[in-house]
Design a protein around this motif. Structure first.
Motif: not given
Ligand code: ZN
Ligand code: ADE
Length: 336
Positions: A15-19, A196-198, A219-221, A276-278
Motif C-alpha cells: 500500500l505504500h510505494l513511491h514510484l 499522511i507520512h507522519a 504513513g509509517h506512524g 516497501t516505501d522505496d
Molecule cells: Zn513513503
C-alpha cells in the motif's frame, strides 16, 4: 538479498510505494535509453547512486537519493513506462494489489503540467496486469502551496478515474505537519480520502495532527509509541499504519531496530501493514520485508496473514476489490 522459497505468503499487497523510489538500475537504464540520457555511472556505481547503505544518517539523506530517478522521469513517455515496469516487477514478486504514489509537481521540470504527469502514470499502470491504485502526493516544503493545491484539485477531479487518494510526503523533520492545516482543510472538504507520512522523522504530535486533519491512514506512524494514549486511540479507531520496516531502519525512524514497535502495535490490535516505501533505494522488495519481519521479530505465518488482511481492509479501494483481496489471502474468510 538471500532468497528462500516460501509457502506463505505467496501473494502480497503493497500500500505504500513511491514510484521514484522504485527505479532500480535496470529501470533506470531503460528510461535513460529511451530518452538518450547518459547515466552518470554503470554497474555497482549506478546501484550505489540509486540506493542508500546501512550508514544512512536520516530521512533527509535518504531523500537525496531521489535526484537521479527524478531526472529520468520528466516526460510522459518515461512516466508511463516507469509506472508499467514498476507494476510488472511487483507482479513478478507476487504482489496482487499495489497502491503506487508519486508527487506530480516533481515531474514538471521539462515542461509537463501536473495533469500530464498524472495522465501518463495512469496510462502506464493501466498497461500492467495487476490491480493498482494511484495516490497523489502533496509535498512538504515552503512556497509550494499553489502546487500542492493543484495536486489536491487533480485528485478530486480524477477520484475513481485512476486516482484513489492523496498523501503528504517529504521531509517531516524540516516541515512539520501542523504547517499544512489549510491544505488539508480544503482536501477534507473535497471528500478525497488521504494518508499522511507522519511519526517517521517527527514524533507522536505529528500523527495527532494528521488525525485531526482527517487522515484515514498513517504513513509509517512508527513514533506513536511516544504517546501511549495515541496508541490506544489508533487501535480503537482502527486507523491503519503503513509501516515500512527496512525504510524505517535506514532512515532511523527508530535509533535501534531492537526497539522497532511493530510487534507491540500488532499485539494491541492496531491495523499494522507491511510495505516497501522505496524498494530501489532500500534494495528490498515486499517478500524481503515479510522475511525480515519473520527472521528479526518472529512474525508468524498467522500474523503475516493478519497483516495482509489488514492491508486488504485498509486499501483505498471499493468493497468488491477488498473482498477479492481477502479471498486471495485467506480463502473462505468472507464466508465467516
Ligand atoms: Zn513513503
Ligand atoms: N518520499 C519517499 N520516501 C519517503 C519517506 N520515507 N518519507 C517521506 N517522504 C518520502
Amino acid at each position: 538479498m538471500e532468497r528462500t522459497d516460501r509457502i506463505f505468503p505467496d501473494k502480497y499487497i503493497d500500500l505504500h510505494l513511491h514510484l521514484d523510489g522504485a527505479v532500480t538500475s535496470d529501470i533506470a537504464k531503460r528510461l535513460a535509453d529511451m530518452q538518450g540520457i547518459a547515466l552518470p555511472a554503470d554497474g555497482e556505481a549506478l546501484e550505489k547512486l540509486l540506493s542508500v547503505g546501512d550508514d544512512c544518517k536520516d530521512l533527509n539523506e535518504f531523500l537525496d537519493c531521489f535526484e537521479l530517478p527524478l531526472k529520468l522521469l520528466q516526460t510522459t513517455e518515461a512516466l508511463n513506462e516507469c509506472a508499467y515496469l514498476v507494476a510488472e516487477k511487483m507482479r513478478e514478486q507476487g504482489v496482487i494489489y499495489a497502491e503506487i504514489r508519486f508527487a506530480p509537481q516533481l515531474h514538471c521540470e521539462k515542461g509537463l503540467t501536473q495533469r500530464n504527469a498524472v495522465d501518463a502514470v495512469i496510462r502506464g499502470l493501466s498497461r500492467s496486469t495487476i490491480k493498482t491504485g494511484l495516490i497523489l502526493c502533496c509535498m512538504r516544503g515552503e512556497g509550494i502551496e499553489e502546487k500542492n493545491l493543484e495536486t489536491a484539485e487533480l485528485a478530486e477531479e480524477y477520484l475513481g478515474k485512476g486516482v484513489n487518494a492523496l498523501d503528504l510526503a517529504g521531509a517531516e523533520g524540516l516541515f512539520p505537519t501542523e504547517n499544512f492545516a489549510e491544505l488539508f482543510a480544503k482536501i477534507r472538504k473535497s471528500g478525497v480520502p488521504f494518508t499522511i507520512h507522519a511519526g517517521e522523522a517527527d514524533g507522536a504530535e505529528s500523527v495527532r495532527k494528521a488525525l485531526e486533519f482527517g487522515a484515514s491512514r498513517i504513513g509509517h506512524g512508527v513514533r506513536i509509541k511516544e504517546d501511549p494514549e495515541l496508541v490506544s486511540l489508533i487501535a480503537k479507531r482502527g486507523i491503519p499504519l503503513e509501516m515500512c520496516p527496512n525504510s524505517n531502519r535506514l532512515t532511523r525512524a527508530v535509533e535501534d531496530m531492537k526497539d522497532y514497535p511493530f510487534m507491540d502495535y500488532l499485539a494491541c490490535g492496531i491495523k499494522v501493514t507491511i510495505n516497501t516505501d522505496d524498494p530501489a533505494i532500500e534494495s528490498t522488495d515486499i517478500a524481503e520485508e515479510f522475511r525480515y519481519m519473520e527472521s528479526r521479530f518472529g512474525l508468524t505465518a498467522e500474523q503475516q496473514r493478519q497483516v495482509l488482511l489488514n492491508s486488504a481492509d485498509a486499501a483505498f479501494a471499493d468493497d468488491d476489490v477488498k473482498k477479492w483481496l481477502k479471498e486471495q489471502i485467506a480463502p473462505g474468510v468472507n464466508e465467516k
